[in-house]
Design a protein around this motif. Structure first.
Motif, PDB file in Angstrom:
ATOM      1  N   SER A 758      -3.726  18.165 -21.806  1.00  0.00           N
ATOM      2  CA  SER A 758      -4.394  16.943 -22.270  1.00  0.00           C
ATOM      3  C   SER A 758      -5.904  17.017 -22.079  1.00  0.00           C
ATOM      4  O   SER A 758      -6.654  16.292 -22.726  1.00  0.00           O
ATOM      5  CB  SER A 758      -3.836  15.715 -21.531  1.00  0.00           C
ATOM      6  N   GLN A 759      -6.338  17.889 -21.164  1.00  0.00           N
ATOM      7  CA  GLN A 759      -7.775  18.010 -20.880  1.00  0.00           C
ATOM      8  C   GLN A 759      -8.498  18.942 -21.850  1.00  0.00           C
ATOM      9  O   GLN A 759      -9.722  19.034 -21.851  1.00  0.00           O
ATOM     10  CB  GLN A 759      -7.979  18.503 -19.446  1.00  0.00           C
ATOM     11  N   LEU A 760      -7.741  19.656 -22.673  1.00  0.00           N
ATOM     12  CA  LEU A 760      -8.363  20.587 -23.631  1.00  0.00           C
ATOM     13  C   LEU A 760      -9.090  19.802 -24.718  1.00  0.00           C
ATOM     14  O   LEU A 760      -8.503  18.924 -25.360  1.00  0.00           O
ATOM     15  CB  LEU A 760      -7.284  21.475 -24.267  1.00  0.00           C
ATOM     16  N   GLU A 761     -10.385  20.108 -24.878  1.00  0.00           N
ATOM     17  CA  GLU A 761     -11.198  19.391 -25.859  1.00  0.00           C
ATOM     18  C   GLU A 761     -10.952  19.955 -27.257  1.00  0.00           C
ATOM     19  O   GLU A 761     -10.926  21.166 -27.451  1.00  0.00           O
ATOM     20  CB  GLU A 761     -12.691  19.527 -25.514  1.00  0.00           C
ATOM     21  N   ILE A 762     -10.790  19.074 -28.241  1.00  0.00           N
ATOM     22  CA  ILE A 762     -10.654  19.499 -29.629  1.00  0.00           C
ATOM     23  C   ILE A 762     -12.047  19.678 -30.227  1.00  0.00           C
ATOM     24  O   ILE A 762     -12.892  18.784 -30.133  1.00  0.00           O
ATOM     25  CB  ILE A 762      -9.860  18.455 -30.451  1.00  0.00           C
ATOM     26  N   ILE A 763     -12.281  20.839 -30.850  1.00  0.00           N
ATOM     27  CA  ILE A 763     -13.602  21.169 -31.417  1.00  0.00           C
ATOM     28  C   ILE A 763     -13.433  21.448 -32.904  1.00  0.00           C
ATOM     29  O   ILE A 763     -12.637  22.299 -33.302  1.00  0.00           O
ATOM     30  CB  ILE A 763     -14.220  22.398 -30.727  1.00  0.00           C
TER      31      ILE A 763
END
Length: 854
Positions: A758-763
């Motif tokens: 959930s902490q992975l940032e979408i780029i």
């Protein structure tokens, strides 16, 4: 009745006049509106272009104006018209050559046929007598070109062209253009229009070594410019636009076409009558090169080098940017073109007169060295169609104390052999290049002469050894002695990887001028260069090693003076040295080169010098022995010798290769006779330990390697201990008798994984979209969940919530990006539409204006 008719007619006439006047006013008003509209559009374009121009180039323009004013203050008449011939002085101050080209061919404006300058003005600068050095229309062209992305090119006046020909390099940039304009205006204040025409016509280049219209007329037509026909005059003026394209000997149709265009312009502008025009265009010419027309043949190798050296010094003073390595073939070709133009311009200035060049030329020594080379090569007497010997040789000698070129022997010295191969001829250097591109950089990395490298070929891309075998592990000293190609190739590859620089980097730093973009290849370590190197470049490279790795430009001139002012514009003290190799790397390379003659199996084992026991050497042989080399040094001198055919042909290595060694030996014996037999100076960074040379670089490398090994070992131990401890904790959990506790342990781990996910940032950007990476991690987590909750549960719900949130986030980011792109596309489309509308409006305005004029 008659009176009434008369009054009625008068009223009708007045009414008609009023109607005509009103219609005329309407027509005038309409025409005025159209003109004003067009003018407004033009003003808008000019303002827009000017604003863009100064926003982008403001600082550059200001600096260029200052530079132009500074150079303009130094302008002198002697820059264009030399009254004193250039003289070349030997080491004793005696004149050995006097050059009088311009003094012989210079024509004043009054003595020159007016048709010559009229032809020039008609095609190059129609408003020559109206402007003050810069044509405002040309200035507008430059601004608009810059604003529309077409570069900074624009029409130059004759005055600007004169400035560029005499003072500036061929670099195309906004600063050069502005500097040119400033100087052109200063020129117009100092000299009359007729003087400017005179200076231009006497200094412009016409090809085939001809500078000035009178010299060109003699070269192409064998007579003075005043004696040529009108068509021939126009033809010569046409050549100045591009001497290659409009050469009347090789491209007659192009030259004739441009000449007729010039004649047409002369007729249209009133310089010639219709009768003169018709007669000239019906005429013809026969052009050929009259080689005796120019009295500037440099038949002495040493004098040729002196003029070449002086030309490069003056190019540097004009801020020419010398370049020796390139990122692309296009960049290389562009530079070579600019270099040729700049070099020819400065070379002609020297030939034309005005300089005193003091050299270290020793004509007696040159004659002795020429005799050594000529006599050694006497075994080969075959001559080609040009009556020159087929088999040639060249040699360069450098004084290691000063870096000066002591001798430049460009050939075998037979009559008519004036081409100086020593600094003009690029030949494959073979193994002679190994010390410069393989060994010195390897010692820079900390390797030693005792370092061993395998002589085995890992694959077929590696070159064969000249002995067609492998000798196993070789020390670097032995490898150079026997000239192992495999070892040199491996070292070059490792140098590039470890030093993180092109393999040819040291050669570029030492101003090797024959480098190509394809030469960043380990094959150059065995002499496989695209073009090659000269004996002068090879000698200066080895001399750099002797000079503790410090490069000095190889020149044979001491000073340059202007004869009109007596000002000394160059002295050897102006030269600076450039550090190429470390002291210890340079020394180790020279010491390794000693093994080439000291070792029993060295390639120069049979070579001995009469007066020296401390000397270094390297031989070189290319494929099929087309080029043979011997290069080497004593502490006093460096000598590089080449032999082969001008058109490369296979040679007998045993005889021709031996000839290069014999020339090297006799030259060294002559030069070192009477000098103290001393060794090369060992730097403080090199020590002898246990009978081997150890360098500071190698010690540093060893310390770093020891520390790195220790760190790796310590890291490995810590990693092992950490894994063991983790395994113990896991085993303790797994060995508990309670199943619920084990399940809870697994759930906690998976829950932590979901939190991490959930902490992975979408780029989402122009260049990045990491959704696939996120999805890949998500699938891995989902696999773990299915093992624990095959039928679903709290972990599945937690995972689904995170995944859906990320899907929404991704969709949002994607939509925003697409919206931005659509906005940009819309703006581009709108700009295109506006551009079309503006073009349409201008077209309609032009149409209305044409109608109004009718």
């Amino acid at each position: 009745m008659a009176k009434r008719q008369e009054r009625h007619q008068k009223k009708l006439d007045n009414k008609t006049k009023k109607q005509k006047k009103k219609a005329s006013r309407k027509k005038l008003a309409k025409s005025t509106k159209i003109s004003l509209s067009i003018l407004a559009v033009m003003i808008l374009l000019i303002i827009t272009g000017t604003i863009f121009f100064f926003q982008k180039y403001g600082k550059e323009v200001t600096a260029a104006i200052d530079a132009g004013e500074e150079h303009a203050a130094k302008i002198q008449e002697s820059d264009f018209k030399q009254h004193h011939p250039t003289t070349i002085l030997d080491k004793n101050g005696q004149t050995i050559k006097e050059l009088k080209t311009q003094e012989r061919d210079y024509l004043t404006y009054k003595k020159m046929d007016p048709l010559v300058s009229q032809a020039l003005i008609s095609i190059e600068d129609k408003r020559f007598y109206e402007h003050h050095g810069v044509d405002t229309q040309g200035l507008l062209t430059i601004a608009l070109n810059a604003a529309t992305g077409k570069g900074v090119r624009g029409a130059s006046t004759i005055t600007q062209q004169l400035v560029k020909n005499i003072y500036l390099t061929p670099e195309v940039s906004i600063s050069r253009k502005v500097e040119e304009m400033v100087m052109a205006q200063a020129l117009e204040k100092r000299f009359t229009k007729h003087q400017i025409l005179e200076y231009y016509l006497n200094n412009v280049y016409f090809g085939h070594g001809a500078y000035g219209i009178n010299a060109a007329a003699k070269v192409y037509f064998g007579q003075s410019i005043n004696d040529t026909s009108l068509l021939e005059k126009a033809t010569l003026i046409g050549v100045t636009n591009n001497p290659g394209i409009f050469d009347p000997t090789t491209n007659k149709q192009n030259a004739l076409k441009r000449a007729k265009l010039i004649l047409k312009e002369m007729n249209a502008q009133g310089y010639i009558t219709n009768k003169q025009y018709e007669k000239a265009v019906a005429d013809d010419f026969t052009a050929k090169i009259h080689s005796n027309a120019l009295n500037n043949q440099l038949d002495s190798n040493e004098v040729a080098l002196a003029v070449d050296s002086a030309a490069k010094v003056l190019m540097g003073q004009q801020d020419f940017r010398f370049q020796y390595q390139f990122d692309s073939k296009e960049e290389e070709e562009r530079y070579n073109k600019e270099y040729k133009v700049a070099y020819n311009k400065v070379y002609q200035r020297i030939i034309s007169g005005g300089y005193q060049i003091s050299t270290n030329i020793d004509t007696a020594l040159h004659d002795q060295l020429q005799s050594i080379l000529s006599n050694t090569m006497n075994a080969w007497q075959d001559r080609g169609e040009n009556s020159l010997y087929t088999k040639q040789a060249a040699m360069t000698v450098i004084d290691n104390q000063t870096g000066n070129v002591v001798a430049s022997i460009g050939g075998r010295g037979e009559e008519g052999n004036n081409y100086n191969r020593a600094f003009l001829s690029y030949r494959q250097p073979g193994s002679a290049i190994k010390p410069l591109v393989s060994y010195a950089p390897a010692y820079e990395r900390g390797l030693l002469e005792t370092t061993t490298v395998s002589d085995d070929r890992p694959n077929s891309t590696y070159p064969n050894n000249v002995y067609n075998a492998s000798k196993g592990n070789l020390t670097l000293r032995n490898a150079l002695a026997i000239s192992s190609n495999v070892v040199a190739y491996k070292l070059a590859e490792e140098n590039r990887t470890e030093l993180k620089e092109p393999i040819y980097q040291p050669l570029a730093q030492m101003q090797f001028t024959g480098l190509d973009v394809g030469d960043d290849n380990p094959i150059i370590a065995v002499g496989g260069m695209t073009y090659g190197a000269t004996t002068q470049e090879m000698a200066s490279g080895i001399a750099t090693l002797v000079n503790q790795g410090n490069y000095r430009a190889p020149l044979n001139i001491n000073t340059i003076k202007r004869k009109d002012t007596g000002q000394e514009i160059f002295t050897q003290d102006d030269l600076t040295q450039q550090k190429i190799y470390s002291d210890d790397a340079a020394y180790l390379t020279i010491d390794t080169m000693k093994a080439v003659h000291q070792n029993a199996d060295g390639t120069a084992a049979s070579l001995n010098l009469a007066h020296n026991q401390y000397w270094a050497v390297k031989t070189g042989t290319t494929d099929e022995a087309k080029d043979l080399w011997t290069v080497g040094a004593t502490p006093y001198y460096t000598v590089a010798v080449w032999a082969g055919d001008d058109t490369p042909q296979p040679q007998d290595n045993a005889s021709v290769g031996q000839a290069t060694k014999e020339i090297f030996k006799q030259t060294m014996d002559l030069l070192n006779n009477g000098k103290e037999d001393v060794d090369f100076q060992m730097p403080a960074s090199v020590q002898k330990v246990d009978n081997q040379l150890v360098t500071r670089s190698s010690q540093t490398k060893q310390v770093l390697e020891t520390r790195q090994n220790a760190l790796q070992a310590a890291t490995a131990n810590i990693d092992t201990l950490a894994k063991q401890k983790a395994n113990e904790l896991t085993a303790a959990k797994l060995n508990t008798p309670m199943v619920e506790e084990a399940s809870t342990f697994s759930n906690q781990l998976i829950s932590e994984r979901i939190d991490t996910l959930s902490q992975l940032e979408i780029i989402v950007t122009d260049t990045q979209d990491n959704w696939q990476i996120f999805d890949q991690y998500a699938q891995q987590v989902f696999t773990l969940i299915q093992q624990v909750e095959p039928s679903g549960g709290s972990l599945s719900d937690q995972y689904t919530n995170v995944y859906r949130n990320k899907e929404v986030e991704y969709a949002h980011e994607k939509a925003e990006r697409n919206s931005e792109l659509n906005t940009i596309k819309s703006q581009i489309s709108e700009a295109k539409t506006q551009s079309k509308d503006l073009d349409k409006q201008i077209s309609e305005l032009k149409k209305q204006l044409d109608e109004a004029r009718d």
